[in-house]
Each structure stands twice: as structure tokens, then as C-alpha cells.
Design a protein around this motif. Structure first.
Motif, short mmCIF file in Angstrom:
data_model
loop_
_atom_site.label_atom_id
_atom_site.label_comp_id
_atom_site.label_asym_id
_atom_site.label_seq_id
_atom_site.Cartn_x
_atom_site.Cartn_y
_atom_site.Cartn_z
N HIS A 104 -8.16 7.02 2.27
CA HIS A 104 -7.95 7.04 3.71
C HIS A 104 -8.10 5.65 4.34
N ASP A 105 -8.98 4.84 3.78
CA ASP A 105 -9.31 3.53 4.35
C ASP A 105 -9.27 2.47 3.26
N GLN A 106 -8.95 1.25 3.66
CA GLN A 106 -8.96 0.15 2.70
C GLN A 106 -10.38 -0.16 2.26
N LEU A 107 -11.30 -0.14 3.24
CA LEU A 107 -12.73 -0.29 3.00
C LEU A 107 -13.46 0.52 4.06
N ALA A 128 -9.16 7.47 -11.62
CA ALA A 128 -8.55 8.68 -11.07
C ALA A 128 -7.26 9.04 -11.80
N ASP A 129 -7.02 10.34 -11.97
CA ASP A 129 -5.76 10.80 -12.57
C ASP A 129 -4.60 10.62 -11.62
N ARG A 130 -4.84 10.95 -10.35
CA ARG A 130 -3.80 10.82 -9.33
C ARG A 130 -4.43 10.23 -8.07
N LEU A 131 -3.61 9.52 -7.30
CA LEU A 131 -4.03 8.94 -6.03
C LEU A 131 -3.10 9.43 -4.94
N ILE A 132 -3.67 9.66 -3.76
CA ILE A 132 -2.87 10.05 -2.60
C ILE A 132 -3.08 9.01 -1.50
N VAL A 133 -2.00 8.52 -0.92
CA VAL A 133 -2.06 7.68 0.27
C VAL A 133 -1.17 8.32 1.32
N HIS A 134 -1.39 7.94 2.58
CA HIS A 134 -0.68 8.62 3.67
C HIS A 134 0.61 7.93 4.10
N SER A 135 0.92 6.77 3.52
CA SER A 135 2.14 6.07 3.94
C SER A 135 2.55 5.06 2.89
N THR A 140 1.67 -0.14 -0.31
CA THR A 140 1.95 -1.57 -0.43
C THR A 140 0.69 -2.40 -0.29
N SER A 141 -0.13 -2.03 0.69
CA SER A 141 -1.39 -2.75 0.93
C SER A 141 -2.32 -2.66 -0.27
N LEU A 142 -2.40 -1.49 -0.86
CA LEU A 142 -3.30 -1.29 -2.01
C LEU A 142 -2.80 -2.02 -3.26
N THR A 143 -1.49 -2.04 -3.47
CA THR A 143 -0.96 -2.74 -4.64
C THR A 143 -1.16 -4.24 -4.53
N GLN A 144 -1.29 -4.74 -3.31
CA GLN A 144 -1.55 -6.17 -3.11
C GLN A 144 -3.00 -6.52 -3.39
N GLU A 145 -3.89 -5.53 -3.26
CA GLU A 145 -5.31 -5.80 -3.42
C GLU A 145 -5.88 -5.38 -4.77
N TYR A 146 -5.29 -4.34 -5.38
CA TYR A 146 -5.83 -3.81 -6.63
C TYR A 146 -4.75 -3.76 -7.71
N THR A 147 -5.21 -3.78 -8.95
CA THR A 147 -4.30 -3.62 -10.09
C THR A 147 -4.44 -2.19 -10.63
N PHE A 148 -3.37 -1.42 -10.57
CA PHE A 148 -3.40 -0.03 -11.06
C PHE A 148 -1.96 0.42 -11.28
N ASP A 149 -1.83 1.59 -11.87
CA ASP A 149 -0.51 2.16 -12.17
C ASP A 149 0.06 2.84 -10.92
N PRO A 150 1.07 2.27 -10.27
CA PRO A 150 1.59 2.86 -9.04
C PRO A 150 2.32 4.18 -9.25
N THR A 151 2.67 4.50 -10.51
CA THR A 151 3.39 5.76 -10.75
C THR A 151 2.48 6.98 -10.59
N LYS A 152 1.16 6.76 -10.53
CA LYS A 152 0.26 7.91 -10.36
C LYS A 152 -0.10 8.13 -8.90
N VAL A 153 0.64 7.49 -8.00
CA VAL A 153 0.38 7.60 -6.57
C VAL A 153 1.37 8.56 -5.92
N ASP A 154 0.86 9.45 -5.08
CA ASP A 154 1.70 10.31 -4.25
C ASP A 154 1.54 9.90 -2.80
N VAL A 155 2.64 9.63 -2.13
CA VAL A 155 2.61 9.32 -0.70
C VAL A 155 2.79 10.64 0.05
N ILE A 156 1.72 11.09 0.67
CA ILE A 156 1.72 12.37 1.38
C ILE A 156 1.18 12.13 2.79
N ALA A 157 1.94 12.49 3.78
CA ALA A 157 1.59 12.20 5.16
C ALA A 157 0.28 12.86 5.57
#
Length: 375
Positions: A104-107, A128-135, A140-157
Motif C-alpha cells: 500500500h505504501d512505499q514506506l 512473497a509468492d505474489r505481490l499486489i499493487v494498486h496502480s 514502476t516506483s517499486l521496480t526503481q527501488e527494489y530488485t525483484f521478479d515483476p512477473t509475480k506482481v498483480d496490478v489490482i485497483a
């Protein structure tokens, strides 16, 4: 694994202070996924023990906010809680329980130890097995700050709050009940009073523009947990014209009155990833003045008339002045249309799908079966 056998433990339980989780659960359970919450809070490994209480029937832990588990104002205590949290998560993973984390929050807001929390998050985001972000902007913000597999992310409003609170009433009637001026535009800032929300900057801008806002009122309503910050706000407000201050917790049953009284909502964040306050304003069809930060532009879409660049020192001032001349009825219509996209049924379905994707083989079988039935 059948579709009706999924049980999910959701933590922490923040339903009492925010209807978001209950609205989410209601939507998820329409898909035949059952969601449960922990029974009470334990100091020692609260997450692992909550999972163990539900075993063997819980397959997924859905984690939300971390602040409850990363307490402490002293560096040593903060490190201790951080290590305890990571061990807690490790114990959960050893049970075979899958982990979904909604970011929900960056920090955590007003975090005194940001580097430590970034370190914890950098581990959790990979565990985490899966990650959810709201947008998409949050991703984009998280991929700039952390290194992780973006394919396990679901963008859910983040869903709307249209059914969570009472409906709007006549504006004059609402203003009378709140003892507010009956004439002129009313700008509302409602919610917990915290430094990251930029309220002090709002007061400075409001005072600097008082000649252009002679018939307008700024209403600031909410509870400040920090007494020193409250005193600072009160001092600023005492020197600012046409400001009404309600320094108290606004009960759920009263929220509709404040939005009924208001013409516009002003949210001058210093930083934000996902704003529930913006979505609450949209749920009431109220135009929003806010910076182009985090998911705000993406969520508002075409109703972004009064957004401003956060790097522009005159941005908030220009947006407030623009609000004096724009057609609020047209902007209200666009805001309501943007809110239509935040449908809980679609969100529930996508979230349930995210849970099943924690079990790739079972998920593939489920999709295959549905495709065959569809034929």
C-alpha cells in the motif's frame, strides 16, 4: 486443489478503522474463496501463530500493512522488531503457506528508520509468492527501488467506498449541522492529521491567497496523534483567515456530512503511493486538488483538472486559483466516471486469481478446466 477449497488468512486486521479490508473480503468471497482474520494479537511471532491456529486449512497468508510488526522508536528496538518479523515470516513459509503481500505504501509514513524498513521490504518483496499493487505507477516506483521478479506482481485497483458510508445530503443542510458558512465554496481536508499530508503548506498557500478566496472556507477535520504537531497546526491556523478546524476523530457515521458540505477536496501530499482519501473523495463525486504523485493521476484519469506538479512551488496555489473558475459540475461528472472503474466485483475476482497463482500447477489445471467448460 478445487476452487471452493481455498482459505486465506488476512493480516493485520484493520477493519475497525478502515472499511477497505471488509469491502475487499466481501468481493473475494463471491468467488468461493473464504477469508479469515487472526484472533487477537500475540507479541511473539504473531503471524506464524495466527497461521498455525488456522492450519491445516489455510493455504495463503495475505499480508497488508507492516507498521504493526515493525514497531519501536529506539534503533535497537526497531532492529529487534525487524528481525522478529523476518523470522516470523520464515516460520510461516516453513509451514508451506503461500504469501501474498499488498504493497500500500512505499514506506511507513514518518518513519524514523527508513533504511532499515527498506531492507526489510527488500527481503519480503522477494520472499512473497505474489505481490499486489494498486496502480502501474506504483509498480514502476517499486521496480526503481527494489530488485525483484515483476512477473509475480498483480496490478489490482483499490476499490471505491460508495457503499461504506451514508449518502450525500443537501449542502446547506449539512453546513447547518456542522455550523459552517452557508455561502461560498468550501475546501475540505479530512483525515488523520500527519506531517506527510502537507497541511502546513496548505495553510501557507491559503493565507497567501486570501484575497482571491474572500468568500471561501477551508475546513480541516481529523485527529492528530502527535500533540506537538497538533499545537503547531493550531498555531498556524490561528494566523490564517477563513479556516475552520475540527481537531477530532471523525466517526464513520459523520463522514457524509463533511463531504455533503464540501465543494472540493484538497490533499496536498508531500509523498504518497496509494491514497485512500482520494478514492473516498471520488466515491462522493467530489473534485480533488492534489499533486501528481503515486497513483493519483492514474486513478483520477480524465478528472485530473486540479492536479499540480509537486516540484512546482506555486503548484498548489495555481490549482486552488484554477478551482475558482473551472466548471465543478463537469469535473464532478468526470470524477464519478473515474470512480466507476474501481468496481469491487472485478477486484475480488482478480485478487482470488492472484491467490490461485501461488499454486502454478493447480492454477493451470483450473484455467484449463474453465476453458474446456467454456467450449
Amino acid at each position: 486443489m478445487s476452487e471452493v477449497s481455498m482459505r486465506v488468512l488476512m493480516m493485520p486486521d484493520y477493519r475497525e478503522g478502515n472499511p477497505y479490508q471488509q469491502l475487499l473480503v466481501n468481493a473475494i468471497e463471491k468467488t468461493a474463496v473464504q477469508v479469515v482474520f487472526p484472533k487477537g494479537y500475540r507479541r511473539i511471532f504473531p503471524i506464524f501463530r495466527a497461521v498455525r491456529d488456522q492450519q491445516p486449512s489455510v493455504q495463503v497468508l495475505h499480508l497488508h500493512w507492516l507498521e504493526l510488526y515493525l514497531r519501536g522508536n529506539h534503533p535497537f528496538l526497531k532492529v529487534l522488531y525487524a528481525l522478529k518479523f523476518l523470522i516470523d515470516i520464515l516460520l510461516v513459509r516453513l509451514t508451506g503457506t503461500r504469501l501474498v503481500w499488498t504493497i500500500h505504501d512505499q514506506l511507513e509514513h514518518e518513519n524514523a528508520f527508513p533504511q532499515l524498513e527498506r531492507w526489510v521490504r527488500s527481503i519480503l518483496i522477494n520472499v512473497a509468492d505474489r505481490l499486489i499493487v494498486h496502480s502501474q505507477s506504483a509498480l514502476t516506483s517499486l521496480t526503481q527501488e527494489y530488485t525483484f521478479d515483476p512477473t509475480k506482481v498483480d496490478v489490482i485497483a483499490h476499490g471505491h467506498y460508495r457503499t461504506a458510508y451514508s449518502q450525500l445530503i443537501n449542502q446547506i443542510q449539512a453546513r447547518k449541522q456542522l455550523n459552517l458558512p452557508l455561502e461560498g465554496k468550501l475546501y475540505l481536508h479530512l483525515g488523520a492529521l500527519r506531517p506527510y499530508k502537507g497541511i502546513e503548506h496548505l495553510l501557507e498557500v491559503w493565507q497567501a491567497n486570501h484575497n482571491h478566496l474572500a468568500d471561501a472556507t477551508l475546513l480541516i477535520a481529523g485527529l492528530a496523534r502527535d500533540s506537538a504537531y497538533l499545537q503547531k497546526l493550531q498555531s498556524s491556523i490561528s494566523q490564517t483567515k477563513q479556516v475552520v478546524f475540527y481537531p477530532q476523530f471523525i466517526e464513520d457515521r459523520e463522514i457524509y456530512l463533511f463531504f455533503s458540505a464540501a465543494d472540493l477536496i484538497v490533499l496536498p501530499y508531500k509523498r504518497i503511493l496509494t491514497s485512500g482519501s482520494v478514492i473516498l473523495a471520488m466515491s462522493y463525486g467530489k473534485p480533488v486538488i492534489a499533486p501528481r504523485l503515486g497513483s493519483i493521476p492514474e486513478v483520477l484519469g480524465a478528472a485530473d483538472w486540479l492536479l499540480y506538479e509537486p516540484t512546482n512551488p506555486q503548484g498548489l496555489s495555481d490549482a486552488i486559483r484554477k478551482s475558482r473558475d473551472c466548471c465543478l459540475q463537469d469535473l464532478q461528472m468526470l470524477t464519478a466516471q473515474a470512480c466507476d472503474r474501481l468496481d469491487w466485483n472485478a477486484i475480488g475476482t482478480k485478487t482470488a486469481r492472484c491467490y490461485y497463482q501461488c499454486f502454478p500447477d493447480s492454477y493451470k489445471l483450473l484455467v484449463s478446466a474453465k476453458q474446456k467448460l467454456g467450449r
